[in-house]
Design a protein around this motif. Structure first.
Motif, PDB file in Angstrom:
ATOM      1  N   LEU A   1      44.656 -44.147  21.335  1.00  0.00           N
ATOM      2  CA  LEU A   1      44.242 -42.833  22.093  1.00  0.00           C
ATOM      3  C   LEU A   1      45.755 -42.042  22.495  1.00  0.00           C
ATOM      4  CD1 LEU A   1      42.569 -41.115  23.896  1.00  0.00           C
ATOM      5  CD2 LEU A   1      43.191 -42.928  25.761  1.00  0.00           C
ATOM      6  N   LEU A   2      46.966 -42.799  22.694  1.00  0.00           N
ATOM      7  CA  LEU A   2      47.998 -42.100  22.784  1.00  0.00           C
ATOM      8  C   LEU A   2      48.678 -41.622  21.532  1.00  0.00           C
ATOM      9  CD1 LEU A   2      49.819 -45.031  25.103  1.00  0.00           C
ATOM     10  CD2 LEU A   2      48.835 -42.915  25.824  1.00  0.00           C
ATOM     11  N   TRP A   3      48.524 -42.085  20.434  1.00  0.00           N
ATOM     12  CA  TRP A   3      48.899 -41.459  19.357  1.00  0.00           C
ATOM     13  C   TRP A   3      47.872 -40.108  18.895  1.00  0.00           C
ATOM     14  CZ3 TRP A   3      53.065 -41.910  16.942  1.00  0.00           C
ATOM     15  CH2 TRP A   3      53.766 -43.123  16.868  1.00  0.00           C
ATOM     16  N   THR A   4      46.484 -40.189  19.334  1.00  0.00           N
ATOM     17  CA  THR A   4      45.756 -39.260  19.124  1.00  0.00           C
ATOM     18  C   THR A   4      46.015 -38.088  20.049  1.00  0.00           C
ATOM     19  OG1 THR A   4      44.016 -40.745  18.575  1.00  0.00           O
ATOM     20  CG2 THR A   4      43.248 -38.515  18.917  1.00  0.00           C
ATOM     21  N   CYS A   5      46.318 -38.344  21.326  1.00  0.00           N
ATOM     22  CA  CYS A   5      46.730 -37.139  22.193  1.00  0.00           C
ATOM     23  C   CYS A   5      47.997 -36.383  21.714  1.00  0.00           C
ATOM     24  CB  CYS A   5      46.971 -37.684  23.503  1.00  0.00           C
ATOM     25  SG  CYS A   5      45.319 -38.122  24.318  1.00  0.00           S
TER      26      CYS A   5
ATOM     27  N   LEU B   1      40.731 -33.654  16.841  1.00  0.00           N
ATOM     28  CA  LEU B   1      41.559 -34.804  17.560  1.00  0.00           C
ATOM     29  C   LEU B   1      41.275 -34.997  18.931  1.00  0.00           C
ATOM     30  CD1 LEU B   1      45.108 -34.142  15.747  1.00  0.00           C
ATOM     31  CD2 LEU B   1      43.386 -36.245  15.566  1.00  0.00           C
ATOM     32  N   TRP B   2      41.052 -33.911  19.704  1.00  0.00           N
ATOM     33  CA  TRP B   2      40.533 -34.059  21.199  1.00  0.00           C
ATOM     34  C   TRP B   2      39.415 -34.772  21.259  1.00  0.00           C
ATOM     35  CZ3 TRP B   2      44.140 -34.268  24.110  1.00  0.00           C
ATOM     36  CH2 TRP B   2      45.408 -33.736  24.561  1.00  0.00           C
ATOM     37  N   LEU B   3      38.247 -34.425  20.535  1.00  0.00           N
ATOM     38  CA  LEU B   3      36.937 -35.127  20.481  1.00  0.00           C
ATOM     39  C   LEU B   3      36.925 -36.531  20.239  1.00  0.00           C
ATOM     40  CD1 LEU B   3      34.603 -32.473  18.626  1.00  0.00           C
ATOM     41  CD2 LEU B   3      34.700 -33.009  20.811  1.00  0.00           C
TER      42      LEU B   3
ATOM     43  N   ARG C   1      48.211 -32.458  20.684  1.00  0.00           N
ATOM     44  CA  ARG C   1      49.046 -31.465  21.171  1.00  0.00           C
ATOM     45  C   ARG C   1      49.838 -30.846  20.249  1.00  0.00           C
ATOM     46  NH1 ARG C   1      49.390 -35.496  25.420  1.00  0.00           N
ATOM     47  NH2 ARG C   1      50.949 -36.204  24.170  1.00  0.00           N
ATOM     48  N   ALA C   2      50.169 -31.424  18.985  1.00  0.00           N
ATOM     49  CA  ALA C   2      50.978 -31.014  18.205  1.00  0.00           C
ATOM     50  C   ALA C   2      50.488 -30.222  17.069  1.00  0.00           C
ATOM     51  CB  ALA C   2      52.061 -31.888  17.704  1.00  0.00           C
ATOM     52  N   SER C   3      49.091 -30.112  16.967  1.00  0.00           N
ATOM     53  CA  SER C   3      48.308 -29.854  15.767  1.00  0.00           C
ATOM     54  C   SER C   3      47.666 -28.461  15.974  1.00  0.00           C
ATOM     55  CB  SER C   3      47.249 -30.736  15.417  1.00  0.00           C
ATOM     56  OG  SER C   3      47.914 -32.154  14.969  1.00  0.00           O
ATOM     57  N   PRO C   4      47.491 -27.704  15.077  1.00  0.00           N
ATOM     58  CA  PRO C   4      46.854 -26.435  15.237  1.00  0.00           C
ATOM     59  C   PRO C   4      45.235 -26.579  15.108  1.00  0.00           C
ATOM     60  CG  PRO C   4      47.718 -26.717  12.858  1.00  0.00           C
ATOM     61  CD  PRO C   4      48.156 -27.968  13.528  1.00  0.00           C
ATOM     62  N   ARG C   5      44.649 -25.493  15.476  1.00  0.00           N
ATOM     63  CA  ARG C   5      42.894 -25.648  15.421  1.00  0.00           C
ATOM     64  C   ARG C   5      42.621 -25.425  13.649  1.00  0.00           C
ATOM     65  NH1 ARG C   5      39.920 -22.325  19.952  1.00  0.00           N
ATOM     66  NH2 ARG C   5      40.880 -23.404  21.696  1.00  0.00           N
TER      67      ARG C   5
END
Length: 401
Positions: free
Chosen positions: A158-162, A176-178, A166-170
């Motif tokens: 979860l920490l890696w995914t968040c 990733l947030w899902l 935060r650093a990825s574009p749409r």
């Protein structure tokens, strides 16, 4: 519930097949290998929980064997999910070292749950988490070890995914947030179940609604995780389909210009595909190849005829709606002049040059010219038809008079 299970299982199989296909083409891609094994473990854990598979495992290994095998694949799923981030966030060598370290808690958890399953053989009825007797220490140990490892691994993932979200574009960040929401839900449900296990182990009573609530969280989080994992890929696939549909339309709209230039310069034709004409519509990858070939052949033809276009008073370079018709007239006149054997006193000139760079921008210029040629050839036919209608009306009036 059965319908949801079938939907989730179908999505698992389709996603896993897609990743296996990618992995076959790139077998040395460590992050891709981790994702493929993660999905394979998830599919195995989900499939082995179904009654027919659980019954078969129980007949071989005893009443606790289905639970152990299913959870073992669940541990492998979250382990490979962690490995994906470890391989992606660091260099390959460092990622492999950190992944090897993570095998220690995984191995200890598998060993502990296996020993607990063996120790509970005389008291294990093979029931679900809701019905199992947690006062049996071996069963309580099994569930406590399983839930604690899931909380640890899922929290790390979860920490890696968040961090990546935060650093990825749409649209990657949306997916990733899902996934992060799903992972947090599963981790929270596992933590709740670990606390409930301790309470029941010590003889405390737990309301059935609380236990069912944690199960409902997992039932919702798993499909949400799949949606998040597949959302960027699905959106990318839709964009590719939309682009190919546009290019298929452009390919057909280029036909008037291409046929005119191909008739004048047949030697410029590139390698022809021997497939049937409808192959372009049936094979999506062929769309790009046909599109590029037709655009290049049109541009080669315009370069070849451009010295004759240079004889015009004003050679059209960048096209607009009004200048496209003018260039179409000049092009037809230039082809006629060349066919008559006239010499071109000028060198090659730029024709229909786009202001933006890229093949698609160039094709838009060519399409405007092709549309102008189509209008040029259709207008005389329409005018002849209108003249025939006027003559017919005049003849009808003269007979009535």
């Amino acid at each position: 519930m059965i319908a949801l299970a079938l939907v989730v299982g179908t999505v698992f199989v389709l996603t896993l097949g897609w990743k296996i296909r990618q992995f076959v083409t790139s077998p040395h891609d460590a992050p891709l290998r981790a994702v493929t094994l993660c999905l394979a473990s998830a599919a195995a854990s989900f499939g082995l929980a179904l009654p027919p598979a659980a019954k078969a495992i129980r007949s071989v290994g005893g009443s606790g064997a289905p639970r152990l095998v299913q959870n073992a694949f669940a541990f492998a799923m979250v382990f490979w999910l962690m490995c994906f981030y470890l391989y992606s966030a660091t260099d390959p060598q460092r990622g492999r070292i950190r992944a090897r370290r993570e095998t220690l808690p995984l191995g200890l958890t598998l060993l502990g749950t296996s020993l607990a399953t063996i120790a509970a053989a005389g008291h294990d009825t093979g029931g679900s988490y809701d019905s199992v007797d947690m006062r049996v220490s071996a069963l309580a140990t099994f569930y406590l070890l399983a839930d604690l490892y899931l909380v640890y691994a899922l929290t790390a993932a979860l920490l890696w995914t968040c961090r990546y979200a935060r650093a990825s574009p749409r649209p990657l960040s949306v997916g990733l947030w899902l996934m992060a929401s799903a992972l947090s839900g599963i981790a929270a449900a596992s933590a709740i179940r670990a606390a409930l296990t301790v309470i029941r182990w010590h003889g405390g009573a737990v309301a059935p609604a609380v236990t069912k609530f944690s199960g409902h969280i997992i039932a919702v989080a798993i499909p949400l995780f799949l949606i998040g994992a597949g959302y960027p890929a699905a959106l990318t696939r839709l964009s590719v389909m939309r682009l190919r549909r546009q290019r298929r339309s452009m390919y057909h709209r280029l036909h008037p210009l291409w046929s005119l230039l191909h008739e004048a310069y047949p030697q410029h034709a590139l390698h022809q595909n021997r497939a049937r004409p409808w192959g372009l519509l049936r094979r999506p990858r062929a769309v790009d190849r046909h599109y590029y070939r037709r655009a290049i052949e049109c541009r080669d033809g315009l370069v070849r005829i451009s010295p004759y276009l240079g004889q015009a008073e004003e050679t059209v370079t960048d096209l607009s709606e009004s200048s496209a018709d003018l260039l179409a007239d000049q092009l037809c006149a230039a082809l006629e002049a060349q066919a008559e054997g006239g010499e071109a006193p000028y060198g090659a000139v730029a024709v229909a040059v786009p202001q933006a760079q890229g093949l698609d921008a160039d094709v838009r210029q060519l399409v405007m010219l092709s549309d102008a040629l189509l209008r040029r050839t259709s207008h005389p036919a329409q005018q002849d038809q209108q003249d025939q209608q006027d003559q017919h009306k005049e003849h009808h009036r003269s007979r009535r008079g």
